[in-house]
Design an enzyme around this catalytic site. Structure first.
Site, PDB file in Angstrom:
ATOM      1  N   ILE A  69       0.886  -1.163   0.000  1.00  0.00           N
ATOM      2  CA  ILE A  69       0.000   0.000   0.000  1.00  0.00           C
ATOM      3  C   ILE A  69       0.927   1.218   0.000  1.00  0.00           C
ATOM      4  O   ILE A  69       1.837   1.318   0.822  1.00  0.00           O
ATOM      5  CB  ILE A  69      -0.944  -0.013   1.225  1.00  0.00           C
ATOM      6  CG1 ILE A  69      -1.826   1.251   1.236  1.00  0.00           C
ATOM      7  CG2 ILE A  69      -0.207  -0.154   2.536  1.00  0.00           C
ATOM      8  CD1 ILE A  69      -2.895   1.227   2.344  1.00  0.00           C
ATOM      9  N   SER A  70       0.742   2.099  -0.956  1.00  0.00           N
ATOM     10  CA  SER A  70       1.644   3.236  -1.119  1.00  0.00           C
ATOM     11  C   SER A  70       1.587   4.179   0.068  1.00  0.00           C
ATOM     12  O   SER A  70       0.580   4.252   0.782  1.00  0.00           O
ATOM     13  CB  SER A  70       1.289   4.013  -2.401  1.00  0.00           C
ATOM     14  OG  SER A  70       1.458   3.218  -3.547  1.00  0.00           O
ATOM     15  N   GLN A  71       2.670   4.921   0.274  1.00  0.00           N
ATOM     16  CA  GLN A  71       2.693   5.879   1.370  1.00  0.00           C
ATOM     17  C   GLN A  71       1.636   6.954   1.127  1.00  0.00           C
ATOM     18  O   GLN A  71       1.331   7.308  -0.027  1.00  0.00           O
ATOM     19  CB  GLN A  71       4.070   6.506   1.510  1.00  0.00           C
ATOM     20  CG  GLN A  71       4.441   7.496   0.423  1.00  0.00           C
ATOM     21  CD  GLN A  71       5.801   8.110   0.641  1.00  0.00           C
ATOM     22  OE1 GLN A  71       6.797   7.630   0.090  1.00  0.00           O
ATOM     23  NE2 GLN A  71       5.865   9.166   1.428  1.00  0.00           N
TER      24      GLN A  71
END
Length: 229
Positions: A69-71
């Site tokens: 999950i991207s920052q």
């Protein structure tokens, strides 16, 4: 969207508020509609249970199946750069945990999301249903070929890195539409925005440096097994 509360004394709600405030301060969030979407989506529900205490930190987290999950900052910048309008049909390539999908669902009329990993797609669908977001449709197949049955799309967001944008996605972008994709090698990329003019020509604009998992598929990278000699 269904309201979610969790944690002692609303700990997650407080952490989400801090995350949003930090993103606004850094310039990652500016648009009022996008800020409201980030305030509403409970990010801790989109990470593995053992990582919920890290859900609102500004860093990527593993979600299994060699995906992340991207920052929050990257999600914020990509969402704002995409410029989603209320009546837009949006194609998302790479559902992942479903967090970006949920953000888009609060901004667009309809979201079509493609995930190649069946387990991740099923988990994302469950989360999206729990949050009562009826304007999202998720399918499992090769995202590099797009979703021709539902095209054209006003906005296309690719949440994985490709050596170059697949022609199939540009073809499914509506006139006046915008596509955002990380382009580069498997280790370093730059965000690239494509804008399709009404006459069909496409303008390309280079953005900031990012790091994403590779876009696997017919018009992307090969899997490790396919790439092996």
């Amino acid at each position: 969207m269904k309201t979610q509360t969790a944690g002692p004394a609303g700990a997650y709600l407080y952490a989400r508020g801090r995350m949003v405030a930090n993103l606004v301060e850094r310039g990652g969030l500016r648009d009022a509609r996008v800020i409201a979407a980030f305030e509403r989506v409970p990010r801790h529900l989109f990470v593995p249970e053992h990582l919920v205490n890290d859900a609102y930190g500004d860093h990527a987290l593993p979600i299994g199946c060699e995906q992340t999950i991207s920052q929050p900052y990257v999600v914020a910048r990509m969402t704002e750069d995409l410029g989603v309008r209320e009546d837009d049909a949006v194609l998302e390539i790479g559902t992942g945990s479903g967090y970006q999908t949920a953000i888009l669902a609060l901004l667009a009329h309809r979201v079509y999301s493609i995930e190649r990993v069946g387990r991740l797609a099923r988990e994302a669908i469950g989360r999206i249903q729990a949050l009562e977001l009826p304007n999202v449709k998720v399918q499992v197949f090769d995202g590099t070929v797009g979703w021709s049955a539902e095209a054209p799309f006003d906005r296309i967001l690719v949440s994985a890195a490709a050596p170059r944008v697949p022609d199939s996605l540009l073809e499914q972008l509506a006139p006046g539409g915008r596509l955002l994709i990380p382009e580069g090698d498997r280790h370093e990329q730059r965000l690239v925005t494509y804008q399709k003019h009404d006459n069909g020509t496409v303008a390309r604009q280079l953005g900031e440096a990012v790091r994403f998992v590779p876009l696997i598929g017919r018009h992307g990278w090969k899997t490790k097994a396919e790439a092996a000699p």
